[in-house]
Design a protein around this motif. Sequence first.
Motif, PDB file in Angstrom:
ATOM      1  N   TYR A  49      40.953  44.311  28.056  1.00  0.00           N
ATOM      2  CA  TYR A  49      40.847  43.274  29.085  1.00  0.00           C
ATOM      3  C   TYR A  49      41.897  42.183  28.850  1.00  0.00           C
ATOM      4  O   TYR A  49      42.602  41.775  29.771  1.00  0.00           O
ATOM      5  CB  TYR A  49      39.440  42.679  29.072  1.00  0.00           C
ATOM      6  CG  TYR A  49      39.161  41.745  30.209  1.00  0.00           C
ATOM      7  CD1 TYR A  49      38.698  42.229  31.437  1.00  0.00           C
ATOM      8  CD2 TYR A  49      39.336  40.369  30.079  1.00  0.00           C
ATOM      9  CE1 TYR A  49      38.431  41.372  32.492  1.00  0.00           C
ATOM     10  CE2 TYR A  49      39.074  39.509  31.132  1.00  0.00           C
ATOM     11  CZ  TYR A  49      38.615  40.018  32.328  1.00  0.00           C
ATOM     12  OH  TYR A  49      38.351  39.170  33.376  1.00  0.00           O
ATOM     13  N   ARG A  50      42.009  41.737  27.611  1.00  0.00           N
ATOM     14  CA  ARG A  50      42.986  40.694  27.279  1.00  0.00           C
ATOM     15  C   ARG A  50      44.418  41.178  27.488  1.00  0.00           C
ATOM     16  O   ARG A  50      45.270  40.434  27.981  1.00  0.00           O
ATOM     17  CB  ARG A  50      42.785  40.235  25.838  1.00  0.00           C
ATOM     18  CG  ARG A  50      41.558  39.370  25.662  1.00  0.00           C
ATOM     19  CD  ARG A  50      41.306  39.037  24.222  1.00  0.00           C
ATOM     20  NE  ARG A  50      40.319  37.967  24.123  1.00  0.00           N
ATOM     21  CZ  ARG A  50      39.655  37.688  23.016  1.00  0.00           C
ATOM     22  NH1 ARG A  50      39.864  38.379  21.913  1.00  0.00           N
ATOM     23  NH2 ARG A  50      38.774  36.700  23.018  1.00  0.00           N
ATOM     24  N   LYS A 108      45.170  41.141  31.195  1.00  0.00           N
ATOM     25  CA  LYS A 108      45.416  39.770  31.658  1.00  0.00           C
ATOM     26  C   LYS A 108      46.790  39.286  31.204  1.00  0.00           C
ATOM     27  O   LYS A 108      47.506  38.618  31.955  1.00  0.00           O
ATOM     28  CB  LYS A 108      44.322  38.820  31.165  1.00  0.00           C
ATOM     29  CG  LYS A 108      42.975  39.065  31.802  1.00  0.00           C
ATOM     30  CD  LYS A 108      43.048  38.796  33.284  1.00  0.00           C
ATOM     31  CE  LYS A 108      41.724  38.960  33.961  1.00  0.00           C
ATOM     32  NZ  LYS A 108      41.785  38.735  35.403  1.00  0.00           N
ATOM     33  N   GLU A 133      49.491  40.820  33.378  1.00  0.00           N
ATOM     34  CA  GLU A 133      49.570  40.101  34.657  1.00  0.00           C
ATOM     35  C   GLU A 133      50.352  38.798  34.500  1.00  0.00           C
ATOM     36  O   GLU A 133      51.207  38.479  35.321  1.00  0.00           O
ATOM     37  CB  GLU A 133      48.163  39.783  35.174  1.00  0.00           C
ATOM     38  CG  GLU A 133      47.378  40.984  35.631  1.00  0.00           C
ATOM     39  CD  GLU A 133      45.918  40.654  35.919  1.00  0.00           C
ATOM     40  OE1 GLU A 133      45.549  39.458  35.999  1.00  0.00           O
ATOM     41  OE2 GLU A 133      45.132  41.605  36.054  1.00  0.00           O
ATOM     42  N   GLN A 134      50.041  38.051  33.429  1.00  0.00           N
ATOM     43  CA  GLN A 134      50.717  36.768  33.213  1.00  0.00           C
ATOM     44  C   GLN A 134      52.197  36.955  32.898  1.00  0.00           C
ATOM     45  O   GLN A 134      53.026  36.149  33.320  1.00  0.00           O
ATOM     46  CB  GLN A 134      50.029  35.981  32.092  1.00  0.00           C
ATOM     47  CG  GLN A 134      48.698  35.407  32.507  1.00  0.00           C
ATOM     48  CD  GLN A 134      48.124  34.472  31.467  1.00  0.00           C
ATOM     49  OE1 GLN A 134      48.854  33.853  30.688  1.00  0.00           O
ATOM     50  NE2 GLN A 134      46.805  34.349  31.454  1.00  0.00           N
ATOM     51  N   CYS A 151      45.559  34.315  26.336  1.00  0.00           N
ATOM     52  CA  CYS A 151      44.724  35.510  26.545  1.00  0.00           C
ATOM     53  C   CYS A 151      43.826  35.818  25.350  1.00  0.00           C
ATOM     54  O   CYS A 151      43.218  36.888  25.291  1.00  0.00           O
ATOM     55  CB  CYS A 151      45.613  36.701  26.869  1.00  0.00           C
ATOM     56  SG  CYS A 151      46.418  36.520  28.481  1.00  0.00           S
TER      57      CYS A 151
END
Length: 103
Positions: free
Chosen positions: A50-51, A54, A57-58, A73
């Motif tokens: 999950y991290r 994320k 995406e960033q 994150c």
Amino acid sequence: MIQQSTWFSNYSHEITISSLCDYFYCSKATLINTFKKRYNQTVHQYLLNYRLEKAKEQLKIQSLSISQIAYNCGFNDANYFSKAFKKKYGVSPSMIKNKKTSR
């Protein structure tokens, strides 16, 4: 049992098995076994994935440094983040970030 929107919204903070047990009012064994059955992976694996998602995406949209994105994150060590990222995606975080800037 697990409502991702609630406890994963804090993914940038430390999340422990103990804190999850307190949140869901269950034992460690119940949490681990139920999570593994439902998601087919451990809590640690799920949170790591999950991290990393994320962070990916960033990296594509943020102008922050890789270290800052890693920290945002939930990674306390940028080197560990880079190794985990490369293991999952096959490329380094800087390659993803550089693709964004070269467009």
